[in-house]
Design a protein around this motif. Structure first.
Motif, PDB file in Angstrom:
ATOM      1  N   ARG A  23     -39.791   1.536 -52.076  1.00 30.87           N
ATOM      2  CA  ARG A  23     -41.022   2.019 -52.684  1.00 30.87           C
ATOM      3  C   ARG A  23     -41.110   1.861 -54.174  1.00 30.87           C
ATOM      4  O   ARG A  23     -40.160   1.488 -54.816  1.00 30.87           O
ATOM      5  N   PRO A  31     -39.825   8.173 -54.141  1.00 34.27           N
ATOM      6  CA  PRO A  31     -39.434   9.241 -53.235  1.00 34.27           C
ATOM      7  C   PRO A  31     -38.119   9.903 -53.567  1.00 34.27           C
ATOM      8  O   PRO A  31     -37.898  11.040 -53.205  1.00 34.27           O
ATOM      9  N   ASP A 174     -45.256   0.828 -50.851  1.00 36.92           N
ATOM     10  CA  ASP A 174     -45.185   1.260 -49.457  1.00 36.92           C
ATOM     11  C   ASP A 174     -44.108   2.295 -49.171  1.00 36.92           C
ATOM     12  O   ASP A 174     -44.034   2.808 -48.051  1.00 36.92           O
ATOM     13  N   THR A 176     -42.043   5.775 -48.928  1.00 30.52           N
ATOM     14  CA  THR A 176     -42.386   7.187 -48.734  1.00 30.52           C
ATOM     15  C   THR A 176     -41.099   7.988 -48.578  1.00 30.52           C
ATOM     16  O   THR A 176     -40.038   7.430 -48.293  1.00 30.52           O
ATOM     17  N   THR A 180     -40.715  10.949 -43.475  1.00 30.63           N
ATOM     18  CA  THR A 180     -42.149  10.733 -43.329  1.00 30.63           C
ATOM     19  C   THR A 180     -42.436  10.049 -41.989  1.00 30.63           C
ATOM     20  O   THR A 180     -41.758   9.089 -41.617  1.00 30.63           O
ATOM     21  N   ARG A 183     -42.591   5.954 -41.255  1.00 27.61           N
ATOM     22  CA  ARG A 183     -42.066   5.370 -42.491  1.00 27.61           C
ATOM     23  C   ARG A 183     -41.768   3.883 -42.297  1.00 27.61           C
ATOM     24  O   ARG A 183     -41.251   3.472 -41.260  1.00 27.61           O
ATOM     25  N   GLY A 207     -37.690   4.431 -50.701  1.00 25.71           N
ATOM     26  CA  GLY A 207     -38.698   4.952 -49.796  1.00 25.71           C
ATOM     27  C   GLY A 207     -38.794   4.280 -48.450  1.00 25.71           C
ATOM     28  O   GLY A 207     -39.826   4.385 -47.782  1.00 25.71           O
TER      29      GLY A 207
END
Length: 249
Positions: A23, A31, A174, A176, A180, A183, A207
């Motif tokens: 991410r 994250p 993208d 997270t 999540t 994900r 992430g």
């Protein structure tokens, strides 16, 4: 597929091949934060290399970045990346690296310095585009893999496939937090478990979940034009797409 696929969600492992997520946009949106600082030597400052640099810096790591044209051509990028980044020659970036990232055109992989990368984990983001790289019969016939050829060139390094099946822009958008729902997951493959573990941590910080395709001999499953390539997938989807990949295209 012969070997097990291991899926890693956050810090937990389940049975199946590995995929993980990444991410970025900036540090405040990332994250997670790395538990220790690493110097990433990034060889290749194009779309993927510069994005991996942004993710690494957002996680508190340092970056030494190089391209084929010389450090003076990277002034604007380094200014954007900030004080944790500096430009260098390819050899200097390799020497400075705790972890190296290779993001040069595949056709140029034999130009990489061998000795400065000895003993180091080397993330290979490369893909084979015959239109750019020229035809490589061993790849066309399914007798070799992109990252396997890099490992042959760097016999004393620990090569691991990473960031090759995601669009560059999505590396910093993208990701997270761990846990999540749905994900995004990314692939790794390596002959060295410690290299997979390092990329798995980096993906998680960025992430992403991880799906490990196994050794480098299986890394073709995530290469260009196969089901795992480019499209957004969670870990279970990615695992399934790796399993159904055709050996040749």
């Amino acid at each position: 597929m012969g070997s097990r696929i291991a899926v890693r969600h956050g810090r937990h492992r389940t049975n199946a091949r590995d995929i993980r997520n990444s991410r970025g946009r900036n540090a405040s949106r990332m994250p997670g934060v790395a538990d220790r600082m690493t110097t990433f030597g990034i060889i290749g400052a194009g779309n993927i290399g510069s994005q991996v640099a942004r993710v690494a810096i957002a996680q508190g790591h340092e970056v030494v970045i190089a391209n084929s044209r010389g450090p003076e051509t990277l002034a604007d990028l380094v200014a954007e990346l900030g004080p944790k980044a500096r430009a260098a020659t390819v050899k200097e970036a390799a020497e400075a690296a705790d972890v190296a990232v290779v993001s040069v055109p595949f056709k140029s992989y034999r130009d990489l310095p061998v000795e400065p990368l000895a003993g180091k984990i080397v993330l290979d983001t490369n893909n084979y585009y015959w239109e750019r790289d020229g035809r490589v019969e061993a790849l066309d016939r399914g007798e070799a893999t992109v990252s396997g050829l890099l490992q042959e060139h760097l016999p004393t390094s620990k090569v691991v496939k990473a960031f090759n099946q995601i669009m560059a822009a999505n590396i910093t958008t993208d990701g997270t937090p761990a846990g999540t729902e749905n994900r995004r997951a990314l692939v790794t493959a390596s002959d060295y478990p410690e290299a997979v573990e390092r990329v798995t941590r980096f993906y998680d910080e960025a992430g992403f979940d991880t799906v490990n395709a196994g050794p480098l001999s299986e890394s073709w499953r995530a290469e260009r034009d196969r089901p795992a390539y480019v499209s957004r997938q969670n870990a279970e989807e990615l695992k399934a797409n790796l399993a159904r990949a055709p050996r040749t295209i």
